[in-house]
Design a protein around this motif. Structure first.
Motif, PDB file in Angstrom:
ATOM      1  N   ALA A 143       0.855  -0.973  -0.020  1.00  0.00           N
ATOM      2  CA  ALA A 143      -0.117  -0.075   0.109  1.00  0.00           C
ATOM      3  C   ALA A 143       0.925   1.188  -0.063  1.00  0.00           C
ATOM      4  O   ALA A 143       0.625   2.186  -0.672  1.00  0.00           O
ATOM      5  CB  ALA A 143      -1.013  -0.099   1.186  1.00  0.00           C
ATOM      6  N   ILE A 146      -6.742  -1.975  -1.917  1.00  0.00           N
ATOM      7  CA  ILE A 146      -6.121  -3.209  -2.431  1.00  0.00           C
ATOM      8  C   ILE A 146      -7.048  -4.626  -2.402  1.00  0.00           C
ATOM      9  O   ILE A 146      -7.264  -5.331  -3.250  1.00  0.00           O
ATOM     10  CB  ILE A 146      -4.931  -3.380  -1.739  1.00  0.00           C
ATOM     11  CG1 ILE A 146      -3.895  -2.114  -2.280  1.00  0.00           C
ATOM     12  CG2 ILE A 146      -4.210  -4.712  -2.169  1.00  0.00           C
ATOM     13  CD1 ILE A 146      -2.567  -2.273  -1.516  1.00  0.00           C
ATOM     14  N   GLN A 179      -9.006  -6.762  -5.305  1.00  0.00           N
ATOM     15  CA  GLN A 179      -8.916  -8.237  -5.296  1.00  0.00           C
ATOM     16  C   GLN A 179     -10.217  -8.638  -5.307  1.00  0.00           C
ATOM     17  O   GLN A 179     -10.299  -9.984  -6.012  1.00  0.00           O
ATOM     18  CB  GLN A 179      -8.060  -8.640  -4.097  1.00  0.00           C
ATOM     19  CG  GLN A 179      -7.825 -10.288  -4.115  1.00  0.00           C
ATOM     20  CD  GLN A 179      -6.929 -10.727  -2.834  1.00  0.00           C
ATOM     21  OE1 GLN A 179      -6.050  -9.665  -2.414  1.00  0.00           O
ATOM     22  NE2 GLN A 179      -7.277 -11.518  -2.140  1.00  0.00           N
ATOM     23  N   TYR A 237       2.432 -10.219  -1.460  1.00  0.00           N
ATOM     24  CA  TYR A 237       2.380  -9.733  -2.759  1.00  0.00           C
ATOM     25  C   TYR A 237       3.589  -9.506  -3.687  1.00  0.00           C
ATOM     26  O   TYR A 237       4.742  -9.155  -3.075  1.00  0.00           O
ATOM     27  CB  TYR A 237       1.535  -8.270  -2.898  1.00  0.00           C
ATOM     28  CG  TYR A 237       0.204  -8.543  -2.227  1.00  0.00           C
ATOM     29  CD1 TYR A 237      -0.860  -8.651  -3.049  1.00  0.00           C
ATOM     30  CD2 TYR A 237       0.083  -8.492  -1.046  1.00  0.00           C
ATOM     31  CE1 TYR A 237      -2.286  -8.810  -2.252  1.00  0.00           C
ATOM     32  CE2 TYR A 237      -1.208  -8.395  -0.343  1.00  0.00           C
ATOM     33  CZ  TYR A 237      -2.277  -8.538  -1.199  1.00  0.00           C
ATOM     34  OH  TYR A 237      -3.533  -8.742  -0.449  1.00  0.00           O
ATOM     35  N   HIS A 248       1.922  -7.641  -8.744  1.00  0.00           N
ATOM     36  CA  HIS A 248       0.655  -7.064  -8.152  1.00  0.00           C
ATOM     37  C   HIS A 248       1.014  -5.485  -8.310  1.00  0.00           C
ATOM     38  O   HIS A 248       0.051  -4.700  -8.349  1.00  0.00           O
ATOM     39  CB  HIS A 248       0.633  -7.434  -6.901  1.00  0.00           C
ATOM     40  CG  HIS A 248       0.227  -8.836  -6.619  1.00  0.00           C
ATOM     41  ND1 HIS A 248       1.111  -9.965  -6.367  1.00  0.00           N
ATOM     42  CD2 HIS A 248      -1.193  -9.654  -6.565  1.00  0.00           C
ATOM     43  CE1 HIS A 248       0.314 -11.111  -6.278  1.00  0.00           C
ATOM     44  NE2 HIS A 248      -1.125 -10.926  -6.466  1.00  0.00           N
ATOM     45  N   LEU A 268      -1.690  -2.749 -10.109  1.00  0.00           N
ATOM     46  CA  LEU A 268      -2.109  -1.806  -9.428  1.00  0.00           C
ATOM     47  C   LEU A 268      -1.701  -0.300  -9.888  1.00  0.00           C
ATOM     48  O   LEU A 268      -2.604   0.493  -9.792  1.00  0.00           O
ATOM     49  CB  LEU A 268      -1.617  -1.682  -7.849  1.00  0.00           C
ATOM     50  CG  LEU A 268      -2.212  -2.845  -6.929  1.00  0.00           C
ATOM     51  CD1 LEU A 268      -1.477  -3.003  -5.602  1.00  0.00           C
ATOM     52  CD2 LEU A 268      -3.816  -2.854  -6.967  1.00  0.00           C
TER      53      LEU A 268
END
Length: 269
Positions: free
Chosen positions: A35, A45, A49, A66, A70, A74
């Protein structure tokens, strides 16, 4: 406008297994560190998902980890959001597929009640290929995605029968529009292609795939226009209500002449 879409390698899918070896290819992040890295809250997040936009993390014991994939995913989502796309559009652009939910029992029960009590309405919806009646008399929704929103209106206080009648009326009004629009769009599509379509009535495999793509394009185009129109209608309705309330309040306030008249009447008494 230039739209940046992630590469196929960034599609959501099972996260690759990670190892404990040290190196940039096996960098792992907890959700908090991820994050901080991408500038997104852990809650968002997890929401991505849950929507299928982000692959599940790998787990080591009770800790979720992660990886770089990932991070890229993002960053792609953030990039598309900065370009003005909402999550529904981003799901489509990134190829997120949601499994079709099985038809709910309330839908089956409502349709069979419709067949028994209102056969004319059943016939109307069957003409549009929305419902069909089996030999045993049971009713099946061929296009449950069209029927379910009508039934969902019951939660807003609309009777099921009235909502289904509205669906039939909308289909009746849209049919002549699409009879004109589809051939025009198909002709335009043929002009844009390097090879022409031989026949839309007797399509080959390639033409059938093209027709399906055209149907999806028209569906999404109508969805965009309808959503924008509904949003504008809702805003106008709210504005109208506020204006009416304001006008009522203004009318309730006495004017200077009314005040003077009232004062004069008081002195006369």
């Amino acid at each position: 406008m230039t739209v940046t879409v992630p590469q196929l390698g960034d599609r959501a899918g099972p996260a690759p297994a990670t190892t404990r070896s040290v190196g940039p290819a096996t960098t792992r992040y907890t959700i908090d560190s991820l994050a901080r890295l991408v500038g997104m809250s852990p809650r968002n997040i997890r929401a991505h998902q849950a929507r299928g936009l982000l692959a599940p993390p790998t787990r080591s014991g009770r800790t979720a980890y992660y990886g770089p994939g990932h991070v890229r995913r993002l960053e792609s989502i953030k990039s598309l959001q900065r370009q003005g796309f909402n999550l529904v559009a981003i799901e489509a652009m990134l190829g997120v597929r949601h499994p079709a939910a099985p038809a709910a029992e309330p839908l089956t029960a409502a349709l069979n009640r419709l067949a028994a009590e209102h056969p004319a309405l059943l016939h109307s919806l069957a003409r549009h290929g929305v419902l069909t009646r089996a030999e045993d008399g049971s009713v099946t929704a061929i296009r449950p995605r069209a029927v379910q929103p009508a039934l969902d209106l019951h939660q807003a206080g609309v009777p099921v029968l009235a909502a289904l009648r509205l669906l039939g009326e909308l289909l009746d009004r849209l049919r002549p529009v699409t009879d004109e629009l589809v051939p025009a769009a198909g002709s335009r599509l043929s002009q844009l292609r390097r090879t022409s379509v031989t026949s839309w009535q007797q399509p080959d495999h390639e033409t059938a795939a093209l027709a399906q793509s055209l149907a999806r394009l028209l569906s999404e185009a109508f969805r965009v226009v309808a959503e924008n129109s509904c949003t504008a209608t809702g805003a106008d309705t709210a504005t109208g209500a506020d204006t009416a309330s304001t006008n009522g309040a203004v009318n309730a306030v006495p004017t200077g002449a009314d005040t003077a008249s009232s004062d004069g009447a008081g002195r006369d008494r």
